[in-house]
Design an enzyme around this catalytic site. Structure first.
Site, PDB file in Angstrom:
ATOM      1  N   ASP A  80       0.851  -1.194   0.000  1.00  0.00           N
ATOM      2  CA  ASP A  80       0.000   0.000   0.000  1.00  0.00           C
ATOM      3  C   ASP A  80       0.891   1.250   0.000  1.00  0.00           C
ATOM      4  O   ASP A  80       1.824   1.353   0.803  1.00  0.00           O
ATOM      5  CB  ASP A  80      -0.883  -0.042   1.266  1.00  0.00           C
ATOM      6  CG  ASP A  80      -1.934   1.046   1.294  1.00  0.00           C
ATOM      7  OD1 ASP A  80      -2.397   1.465   0.217  1.00  0.00           O
ATOM      8  OD2 ASP A  80      -2.310   1.464   2.424  1.00  0.00           O
ATOM      9  N   HIS A  81       0.617   2.188  -0.882  1.00  0.00           N
ATOM     10  CA  HIS A  81       1.384   3.451  -0.952  1.00  0.00           C
ATOM     11  C   HIS A  81       2.889   3.233  -1.055  1.00  0.00           C
ATOM     12  O   HIS A  81       3.657   3.846  -0.294  1.00  0.00           O
ATOM     13  CB  HIS A  81       1.069   4.356   0.247  1.00  0.00           C
ATOM     14  CG  HIS A  81      -0.337   4.866   0.246  1.00  0.00           C
ATOM     15  ND1 HIS A  81      -0.780   5.827  -0.631  1.00  0.00           N
ATOM     16  CD2 HIS A  81      -1.407   4.504   0.992  1.00  0.00           C
ATOM     17  CE1 HIS A  81      -2.075   6.044  -0.421  1.00  0.00           C
ATOM     18  NE2 HIS A  81      -2.485   5.256   0.555  1.00  0.00           N
ATOM     19  N   SER A 209     -12.682   4.543   5.000  1.00  0.00           N
ATOM     20  CA  SER A 209     -13.277   4.104   6.265  1.00  0.00           C
ATOM     21  C   SER A 209     -14.558   4.887   6.550  1.00  0.00           C
ATOM     22  O   SER A 209     -14.653   6.075   6.229  1.00  0.00           O
ATOM     23  CB  SER A 209     -12.288   4.310   7.425  1.00  0.00           C
ATOM     24  OG  SER A 209     -11.412   3.207   7.529  1.00  0.00           O
ATOM     25  N   ASP A 251      -8.634   1.035   6.687  1.00  0.00           N
ATOM     26  CA  ASP A 251      -7.646   0.805   7.742  1.00  0.00           C
ATOM     27  C   ASP A 251      -8.149   1.402   9.059  1.00  0.00           C
ATOM     28  O   ASP A 251      -8.250   0.718  10.089  1.00  0.00           O
ATOM     29  CB  ASP A 251      -6.308   1.457   7.316  1.00  0.00           C
ATOM     30  CG  ASP A 251      -5.190   1.178   8.304  1.00  0.00           C
ATOM     31  OD1 ASP A 251      -5.443   0.516   9.326  1.00  0.00           O
ATOM     32  OD2 ASP A 251      -4.048   1.626   8.087  1.00  0.00           O
TER      33      ASP A 251
HETATM   34  O1  G3H Z   1      -2.635   4.981   3.741  1.00  0.00           O
HETATM   35  C1  G3H Z   1      -2.667   4.866   4.939  1.00  0.00           C
HETATM   36  C2  G3H Z   1      -2.850   3.563   5.609  1.00  0.00           C
HETATM   37  O2  G3H Z   1      -3.853   3.700   6.568  1.00  0.00           O
HETATM   38  C3  G3H Z   1      -1.555   3.061   6.171  1.00  0.00           C
HETATM   39  O3  G3H Z   1      -1.203   3.807   7.279  1.00  0.00           O
HETATM   40  O4  G3H Z   1       1.208   4.404   6.913  1.00  0.00           O
HETATM   41  O5  G3H Z   1       0.195   4.403   9.205  1.00  0.00           O
HETATM   42  O6  G3H Z   1       0.631   2.254   7.993  1.00  0.00           O
HETATM   43  P1  G3H Z   1       0.311   3.714   7.887  1.00  0.00           P
HETATM   44  P1  13P Z   2      -8.745   4.961   5.896  1.00  0.00           P
HETATM   45  O1  13P Z   2      -7.828   5.816   6.714  1.00  0.00           O
HETATM   46  O2  13P Z   2      -9.982   5.681   5.536  1.00  0.00           O
HETATM   47  O3  13P Z   2      -9.023   3.649   6.536  1.00  0.00           O
HETATM   48  O4  13P Z   2      -8.000   4.651   4.488  1.00  0.00           O
HETATM   49  C1  13P Z   2      -7.041   3.634   4.409  1.00  0.00           C
HETATM   50  C2  13P Z   2      -6.295   3.676   3.134  1.00  0.00           C
HETATM   51  O5  13P Z   2      -6.656   4.329   2.171  1.00  0.00           O
HETATM   52  C3  13P Z   2      -5.083   2.852   3.053  1.00  0.00           C
HETATM   53  O6  13P Z   2      -4.391   3.046   1.870  1.00  0.00           O
HETATM   54 ZN    ZN Z   3      -4.469   5.002   1.102  1.00  0.00          ZN
END
Ligand code: G3H
Ligand code: 13P
Ligand code: ZN
Length: 303
Positions: A80-81, A209, A251
């Site tokens: 993710d990202h 979310s 998340d």
């Molecule tokens: O894109 C955001 C997701 O909720 C991941 O969050 O970078 O704190 O793991 P994090």
């Molecule tokens: P939320 O913070 O809305 O759960 O989004 C999560 C998300 O986009 C992770 O890449």
């Molecule tokens: Zn995201």
């Protein structure tokens, strides 16, 4: 079973539902996501951010892959990202079946160049690539944007053609975390419809979310101070799916469920000290969140 992200999303696009993508950071979250997918016979993305990889190491990714391979439902293990080519390459080599390369903070041409490089390597290994055009307000893992920069439909079409990415994350008014809207929640569904008309690959909704008020209330009842939190209403998520969203990221809702359940358990069980006991209700609460989301997305029974 471990499958590519593209396999999950092409079927979802064809059949008109979306696949949930849930972030994991530890064993309990992984178990909650996987058991929810198995119980509902649903495909699922099990995703790790680079922050999650820093926190849990590639051992955490190994755990995700082990669960994915073992279960009967299709699971894509996804970065993710992804912040850089290096991290994306590491994940591809480690066995991820899907990666996101997030060049959304870069100028258009640089985002294209970065995404193209990742696509070239990933596709040789059968790994799918999600890219992002436009920026969500707030923090996206290691990138911070002070304001929204909504995705332009014509630019999205050009971006997809130039990069060959498999799916595209769009910015239409959502943001990460528990404080998404000041007033009435509104995502730009008109813009989404225009992007869908211009682009023929599956679209991804980040920051999706719903920030369930019952879970926020439960957390606050047991000592949390979460005020004015606001998420994306489930009805708007349903509409977004009808308009072309095929992957929905969640998340924050799992984090709130985790915090609420741990607080409640510790306050009600003052003599508890076994982590397995303390974390059992939290795992259950997160599993319920994932099941609820799978039902909203329409992916139940689509394994
Ligand atoms: O894109 C955001 C997701 O909720 C991941 O969050 O970078 O704190 O793991 P994090
Ligand atoms: P939320 O913070 O809305 O759960 O989004 C999560 C998300 O986009 C992770 O890449
Ligand atoms: Zn995201």
């Amino acid at each position: 079973m471990l499958v590519s992200g593209n396999k999950l999303l092409q079927k979802a696009k064809k059949c008109g539902y979306a696949v949930g993508a849930f972030n994991t950071n530890n064993l309990e979250i992984t178990k909650a996501i996987i058991s929810a997918a198995v119980e509902t016979n649903s495909p699922v993305f099990l995703q790790l951010s680079s922050g999650a990889l820093k926190y849990g190491g590639f051992e955490l990714a190994g755990l995700a892959l082990a669960f994915a391979e073992k279960v009967p439902v299709p699971v894509a293990v996804h970065l993710d990202h992804g912040p850089s080519i290096e991290v994306a390459m590491e994940c591809i080599s480690f066995g991820f079946s899907s990666v996101m390369i997030d060049g959304s903070a870069l100028p258009f041409a640089k985002n294209v160049a970065l995404t193209k490089k990742v696509v070239a390597v990933a596709h040789r290994k059968g790994v799918s690539v999600e890219a992002e055009l436009g920026q969500l307000k707030g923090r996206e893992d290691e990138v911070f944007a002070a304001k929204h920069s909504y995705t332009d439909p014509a630019a999205a079409a050009k971006f997809v053609k130039l990069t060959g990415c498999d799916s595209l994350a769009v910015a239409i008014g959502t943001s990460h975390g528990a404080y998404k809207f000041k007033g009435t929640p509104n995502i730009d569904l008109k813009r989404l419809a225009s992007i869908t008309a211009a682009v023929d690959i599956p679209l991804v909704l980040h920051g999706a979310s719903s920030v369930h008020s019952s879970l926020v209330a439960m957390a606050n009842k047991y000592g949390a101070k979460i005020s004015n939190a606001k998420g994306v209403p489930e009805q708007q998520i349903r509409k977004a799916i009808k308009l072309g969203i095929c992957k929905v990221n969640e998340d924050t809702d799992l984090r709130i469920a985790f915090a609420a359940a741990v607080r409640k358990f510790l306050e009600e069980n003052l003599s508890a000290y076994d982590p397995r006991e303390i974390l059992a209700p939290a795992t259950e609460a997160m599993k319920e969140v994932v099941i609820r989301r799978i039902k909203i997305l329409g992916s139940e029974g689509k394994a």
